[in-house]
Scaffold this motif. Structure first.
Motif, short mmCIF file in Angstrom:
data_model
loop_
_atom_site.label_atom_id
_atom_site.label_comp_id
_atom_site.label_asym_id
_atom_site.label_seq_id
_atom_site.Cartn_x
_atom_site.Cartn_y
_atom_site.Cartn_z
N GLN A 42 0.84 -1.19 0.00
CA GLN A 42 0.00 0.00 0.00
C GLN A 42 0.87 1.24 0.00
OE1 GLN A 42 -2.55 -0.31 3.44
NE2 GLN A 42 -3.99 -1.71 2.43
N LEU A 43 0.28 2.34 -0.47
CA LEU A 43 1.04 3.59 -0.56
C LEU A 43 1.17 4.28 0.79
CD1 LEU A 43 2.47 5.63 -2.41
CD2 LEU A 43 0.23 6.72 -2.79
N ALA A 44 0.11 4.22 1.62
CA ALA A 44 0.10 4.96 2.88
C ALA A 44 1.28 4.61 3.80
CB ALA A 44 -1.22 4.75 3.61
N PRO A 45 1.63 3.34 4.00
CA PRO A 45 2.80 3.05 4.86
C PRO A 45 4.09 3.66 4.33
CG PRO A 45 1.46 1.08 4.57
CD PRO A 45 0.92 2.09 3.61
N LEU A 46 4.27 3.65 3.01
CA LEU A 46 5.48 4.22 2.44
C LEU A 46 5.53 5.73 2.64
CD1 LEU A 46 8.08 3.95 0.86
CD2 LEU A 46 6.75 3.99 -1.26
N THR A 47 4.42 6.42 2.38
CA THR A 47 4.41 7.88 2.57
C THR A 47 4.52 8.25 4.04
OG1 THR A 47 1.97 7.83 2.50
CG2 THR A 47 3.12 8.34 0.45
N THR A 48 3.99 7.39 4.93
CA THR A 48 4.17 7.62 6.37
C THR A 48 5.64 7.54 6.74
OG1 THR A 48 1.99 6.68 6.89
CG2 THR A 48 3.61 6.73 8.67
N PHE A 49 6.32 6.52 6.22
CA PHE A 49 7.76 6.37 6.46
C PHE A 49 8.53 7.60 5.96
CE2 PHE A 49 11.71 5.23 4.22
CZ PHE A 49 12.52 4.88 5.30
N ILE A 50 8.18 8.09 4.77
CA ILE A 50 8.87 9.25 4.20
C ILE A 50 8.63 10.50 5.04
CG2 ILE A 50 9.07 10.74 2.18
CD1 ILE A 50 8.22 8.31 0.48
N ALA A 95 13.02 -5.51 10.69
CA ALA A 95 12.07 -4.66 9.95
C ALA A 95 10.63 -5.00 10.30
CB ALA A 95 12.31 -4.79 8.45
N ALA A 96 10.30 -6.29 10.40
CA ALA A 96 8.92 -6.71 10.64
C ALA A 96 8.42 -6.28 12.01
CB ALA A 96 8.81 -8.23 10.51
N SER A 97 9.33 -6.18 12.98
CA SER A 97 8.92 -5.84 14.35
C SER A 97 9.15 -4.37 14.69
CB SER A 97 9.69 -6.71 15.35
OG SER A 97 11.09 -6.52 15.23
N THR A 98 9.67 -3.60 13.75
CA THR A 98 9.96 -2.18 14.00
C THR A 98 8.88 -1.31 13.38
OG1 THR A 98 12.34 -2.61 14.00
CG2 THR A 98 11.64 -0.33 13.71
N HIS A 99 8.32 -0.41 14.18
CA HIS A 99 7.27 0.47 13.67
C HIS A 99 7.84 1.41 12.62
CE1 HIS A 99 3.90 3.27 13.56
NE2 HIS A 99 3.20 2.37 14.25
N ILE A 101 7.36 4.45 12.14
CA ILE A 101 7.77 5.74 12.70
C ILE A 101 9.23 5.67 13.16
CG2 ILE A 101 7.42 7.38 14.60
CD1 ILE A 101 4.45 6.77 14.46
N ILE A 102 9.57 4.60 13.86
CA ILE A 102 10.95 4.43 14.34
C ILE A 102 11.91 4.30 13.16
CG2 ILE A 102 12.49 3.02 15.75
CD1 ILE A 102 10.32 4.52 17.31
N LEU A 103 11.53 3.50 12.17
CA LEU A 103 12.39 3.32 11.00
C LEU A 103 12.56 4.63 10.24
CD1 LEU A 103 13.89 1.02 9.52
CD2 LEU A 103 11.88 0.77 8.06
N GLY A 104 11.48 5.39 10.12
CA GLY A 104 11.56 6.68 9.44
C GLY A 104 12.43 7.67 10.19
N LEU A 105 12.28 7.75 11.51
CA LEU A 105 13.11 8.65 12.30
C LEU A 105 14.59 8.29 12.19
CD1 LEU A 105 10.95 9.02 15.55
CD2 LEU A 105 11.34 10.76 13.80
N LEU A 106 14.88 7.01 12.22
CA LEU A 106 16.27 6.57 12.09
C LEU A 106 16.82 6.91 10.72
CD1 LEU A 106 18.67 5.10 13.32
CD2 LEU A 106 17.66 2.93 12.60
N ASN A 107 16.00 6.75 9.70
CA ASN A 107 16.42 7.13 8.34
C ASN A 107 16.66 8.63 8.25
OD1 ASN A 107 16.91 6.42 5.58
ND2 ASN A 107 14.93 7.29 5.04
#
Length: 393
Positions: A42-50, A95-99, A101-107
């Motif tokens: 889905q697009l929403a998770p990707l745009t949330t990460f960005i 990756a599967a267990s990391t939200h 938001i956390i992955l995006g902030l780290l990026n």
């Protein structure tokens, strides 16, 4: 230790720093949008990460600035690799267990620590008459190192992820040891960065361009990567080879362009590059997996060329304008406004994608009018002269 390890000149230090980071980016961070898409479809998770990536960048920017003005150069270099290797570790094994938001902030932390250093270093070694040539050389070097990382990352990602993590760890540790052994580059960068000078006033036109440029940069880096993945039948190997083939083709083209850009009439060619950039986004919305392989390849090459040419001219203009103002504050302001634009744009896109369904092609069509904003950035001084005439006068 300092008597054994070599002390790199500023230009060489910048090249090695950027090339190693680019290689490590190719190992895994480059694949992040594909990994997220494969997991959620889905697009929403990707745009949330960005969006959270932009937020993480903004949060990190204040701390980065405080460390820089206090002279903790080697700490900043080390942190850029710590965040990068940490991002790779989390993405590979958790990756599967990391939200998201956390992955995006780290990026975002990694993006800030790397791109701010790269811009400061590039601005320190470039002059007003050679930014185009130097940036062209940078595109060639980073293109090769990035694609080498992409080739290795695509091969080992699924079967032996520990190889990717080990390579990134070795590359980061090696450069950090080199940095800790030398003060030469640090002194040069501080002398050239003018961070202690009063802040210059940035025009409203420039701020608007920066706000719009951020979303376009991430549309190119994240959503378009997913589109290429779809065009290559959702096959990681085919995707990697396609990206590498595009890079090699562009490298050959830019090898002949880079040494002439600083001698060309900037005003007219910036307009041409902007029009080609517009055409590239038209093609993004038009291209389809239903096309023949040859047509898709030609379309991808046209898009890549238009984008790379525009970025070459835009970045030349950006660094030339930075030379006319307090360099450091102009660079950091660009990052701040661009990331604010990213947060607003991709948060809005997330909300819309939760309300209704639309394709990536429709997103590309929708942003076309925003490209007109880049026209605001085409003049360098108040007399509307190209940069070469400004220098001559």
């Amino acid at each position: 230790m300092s008597s054994v390890l070599p002390k790199l000149a500023p230009a060489s230090y910048f090249t090695v720093f950027s090339a190693i980071h680019s290689f490590v980016i190719g190992l895994l961070p480059f694949y992040l949008p594909i990994l997220i898409w494969q997991q959620y479809q889905q697009l929403a998770p990707l745009t949330t990460f960005i969006a959270w990536t932009g937020a993480g960048y903004i949060m990190a920017l204040w701390g980065w600035h405080q460390l820089f003005i206090r002279g903790y150069w080697r700490t900043l270099v080390t942190l850029s690799f710590v965040f990068e290797v940490g991002l790779i570790y989390v993405a590979l094994f958790h990756a599967a267990s990391t939200h998201l938001i956390i992955l995006g902030l780290l990026n975002g932390l990694f993006n800030c620590s790397y791109w701010m250093l790269q811009r400061i270093l590039f601005n320190s070694i470039s002059g007003r008459n050679d930014t185009g040539r130097l940036f062209g050389n940078l595109q060639l070097i980073l293109g090769l190192s990035l694609k080498l990382g992409i080739l290795i990352g695509g091969y080992f990602m699924q079967s032996q992820p520990w190889v990717i993590f080990t390579l990134s760890l070795i590359a980061g540790l090696g450069f950090c040891i080199l940095t800790l052994s030398s003060l030469t580059t640090q002194h040069f960068v501080y002398k050239q960065s003018d961070h202690s000078q009063p802040k210059s006033v940035i025009s409203i036109r420039d701020k608007i361009v920066f706000l719009v440029d951020g979303p376009f940069l991430y549309l190119e880096s994240y959503l378009w990567v997913v589109s290429i993945f779809h065009l290559t039948n959702n096959d990681t190997s085919q995707f990697s080879l396609t990206v590498i083939a595009l890079s090699l083709s562009l490298g050959l083209i830019f090898y002949f362009i880079k040494n002439t850009i600083d001698k060309q009439p900037q005003y007219r060619l910036y307009q041409v590059a902007t029009l080609l950039y517009l055409g590239g986004w038209l093609m993004r919305g038009w291209i389809s997996a239903d096309w023949s392989g040859f047509a898709i390849g030609l379309g991808l090459l046209s898009i890549a060329f238009a984008t790379a040419l525009f970025r070459l001219y835009f970045n030349k203009r950006f660094y030339d304008k930075a030379k006319q103002q307090a360099n450091y504050h102009y660079l950091i302001s660009k990052s701040l406004y661009s990331q604010l634009g990213i947060v607003v744009f991709f948060t809005g896109l997330t909300v819309l994608s939760n309300l209704t369904s639309f394709s990536l092609s429709q997103v590309y069509w929708a942003v076309l009018p925003l490209i007109a904003v880049y026209v605001l950035y085409q003049q360098i001084d108040h007399n509307d002269k190209p940069i070469d005439k400004c220098i001559a006068s």
